[in-house]
Design a protein around this motif. Sequence first.
Motif, PDB file in Angstrom:
ATOM      1  N   LEU A 211      10.774  72.452  74.356  1.00  0.00           N
ATOM      2  CA  LEU A 211      12.394  73.243  74.086  1.00  0.00           C
ATOM      3  C   LEU A 211      12.110  74.240  74.285  1.00  0.00           C
ATOM      4  N   ALA A 212      11.529  74.703  72.432  1.00  0.00           N
ATOM      5  CA  ALA A 212      11.192  76.001  71.944  1.00  0.00           C
ATOM      6  C   ALA A 212      11.596  76.907  72.969  1.00  0.00           C
TER       7      ALA A 212
ATOM      8  N   ALA B 172      15.585  82.257  74.139  1.00  0.00           N
ATOM      9  CA  ALA B 172      16.710  83.293  73.938  1.00  0.00           C
ATOM     10  C   ALA B 172      17.825  82.745  73.669  1.00  0.00           C
ATOM     11  N   VAL B 173      17.998  81.109  73.059  1.00  0.00           N
ATOM     12  CA  VAL B 173      18.983  80.469  72.845  1.00  0.00           C
ATOM     13  C   VAL B 173      19.173  80.273  71.167  1.00  0.00           C
ATOM     14  N   GLY B 174      19.816  81.704  70.281  1.00  0.00           N
ATOM     15  CA  GLY B 174      19.290  82.003  68.836  1.00  0.00           C
ATOM     16  C   GLY B 174      20.380  80.454  68.310  1.00  0.00           C
ATOM     17  N   GLU B 175      21.550  81.243  68.203  1.00  0.00           N
ATOM     18  CA  GLU B 175      22.300  79.719  67.308  1.00  0.00           C
ATOM     19  C   GLU B 175      22.870  79.140  68.563  1.00  0.00           C
ATOM     20  N   ALA B 176      22.843  77.445  68.033  1.00  0.00           N
ATOM     21  CA  ALA B 176      23.642  76.817  69.563  1.00  0.00           C
ATOM     22  C   ALA B 176      23.921  75.018  68.670  1.00  0.00           C
TER      23      ALA B 176
ATOM     24  N   ALA C 214      14.729  71.535  64.502  1.00  0.00           N
ATOM     25  CA  ALA C 214      15.324  71.758  63.907  1.00  0.00           C
ATOM     26  C   ALA C 214      14.377  73.165  63.158  1.00  0.00           C
ATOM     27  N   ARG C 215      13.049  72.978  62.577  1.00  0.00           N
ATOM     28  CA  ARG C 215      11.782  73.325  61.836  1.00  0.00           C
ATOM     29  C   ARG C 215      11.932  74.822  63.264  1.00  0.00           C
ATOM     30  N   LEU C 216      11.940  74.616  64.177  1.00  0.00           N
ATOM     31  CA  LEU C 216      11.458  75.222  65.203  1.00  0.00           C
ATOM     32  C   LEU C 216      12.869  76.331  65.795  1.00  0.00           C
ATOM     33  N   LYS C 217      13.780  75.885  65.523  1.00  0.00           N
ATOM     34  CA  LYS C 217      15.273  76.611  65.395  1.00  0.00           C
ATOM     35  C   LYS C 217      15.868  76.315  64.850  1.00  0.00           C
ATOM     36  N   PRO C 218      15.769  77.882  63.537  1.00  0.00           N
ATOM     37  CA  PRO C 218      17.226  77.538  62.650  1.00  0.00           C
ATOM     38  C   PRO C 218      17.989  77.705  62.977  1.00  0.00           C
ATOM     39  N   GLY C 219      18.512  78.180  63.932  1.00  0.00           N
ATOM     40  CA  GLY C 219      20.011  78.620  63.865  1.00  0.00           C
ATOM     41  C   GLY C 219      20.920  77.660  64.652  1.00  0.00           C
ATOM     42  N   TRP C 220      20.318  76.338  65.513  1.00  0.00           N
ATOM     43  CA  TRP C 220      20.530  74.807  65.592  1.00  0.00           C
ATOM     44  C   TRP C 220      21.187  74.321  64.598  1.00  0.00           C
TER      45      TRP C 220
ATOM     46  N   TYR D 123      28.396  71.331  73.999  1.00  0.00           N
ATOM     47  CA  TYR D 123      26.952  71.558  73.494  1.00  0.00           C
ATOM     48  C   TYR D 123      26.304  72.800  74.852  1.00  0.00           C
ATOM     49  N   ASP D 124      25.731  73.801  73.667  1.00  0.00           N
ATOM     50  CA  ASP D 124      24.778  74.811  74.163  1.00  0.00           C
ATOM     51  C   ASP D 124      23.634  73.894  75.116  1.00  0.00           C
TER      52      ASP D 124
END
Length: 225
Positions: free
Chosen positions: A39-40, A45-49, A66-72, A117-118
């Motif tokens: 998924l990551a 290219a998806v930062g905040e989501a 959540a750990r891999l994508k801190p802006g989500w 949802y993004d």
Amino acid sequence: MAAPGARTPEPEYMDDRAEADAYAAADFSSVNAAFAERLAELAAAVGEAEALDLGTGPADIPIRVARLKPGWRITAADASAAMLDIARRNVDAAGLRGRIVLVHSDAKRMELPSAAYDVVFSNSIIHHITDTHALWSEVARVAKPGALIFFRDLARPASPAAARAIVDAYAGAESAVLQEEYYRSLLSSYTIEEVRAQLAKAGLRGLTVAMATDRHLDVFGRVEP
Ligand SMILES: C[S@@+](CC[C@H](N)C(=O)[O-])C[C@H]1O[C@@H](n2cnc3c(N)ncnc32)[C@H](O)[C@@H]1O
């Protein structure tokens, strides 16, 4: 290869406490890590989501994401109160209460806003659901135009004997209960052709359905407006 036999549905919600506890106690760390990493990668290219996980179970996957994508910020939904109790303990222990919001909701009729949802993701929910039109229609409703979708699930083997061979090969060391559950899940799953037809019927365009391993299929891509 022979065409797979008919699907044999298994119960939809995992709302029996003993079943939820057994599932949560099983070690799915490597498959869950592989899911989160894929998924990551898809969402590089998806930062905040605003992300949505359907059928979150013990919430191990959204915790990893959540750990891999801190802006989500992740809304994690399940229809089983027993699973959500386990998920709540795991999210608290991970210190992620502020970023993972657990909701008690059936993925076929969610009280969640439209076009919100993004990213919509899910591991292992499709095979639980017989009314897949309701599931995919809800995904189409809650996803923003252009949202990233990633669903992974089992793909139905060609025959019960082929399903049994997969259980022996990949779960031979698990308890008899988990082996039986795995076997029933394989027979309850869909083929890639069936999933493609489900997406087309729900008007979800732009998604790829492909085998990811000898026993898993992936649905991924961006929803075409
Ligand atoms: C096989 S578990 C997978 C859990 C988690 N996604 C994982 O991979 O660890 C399937 C989960 O989907 C949930 N589920 C099944 N049908 C559902 C539905 N219609 N709506 C929401 N959750 C559902 C079950 O209660 C269960 O927790």
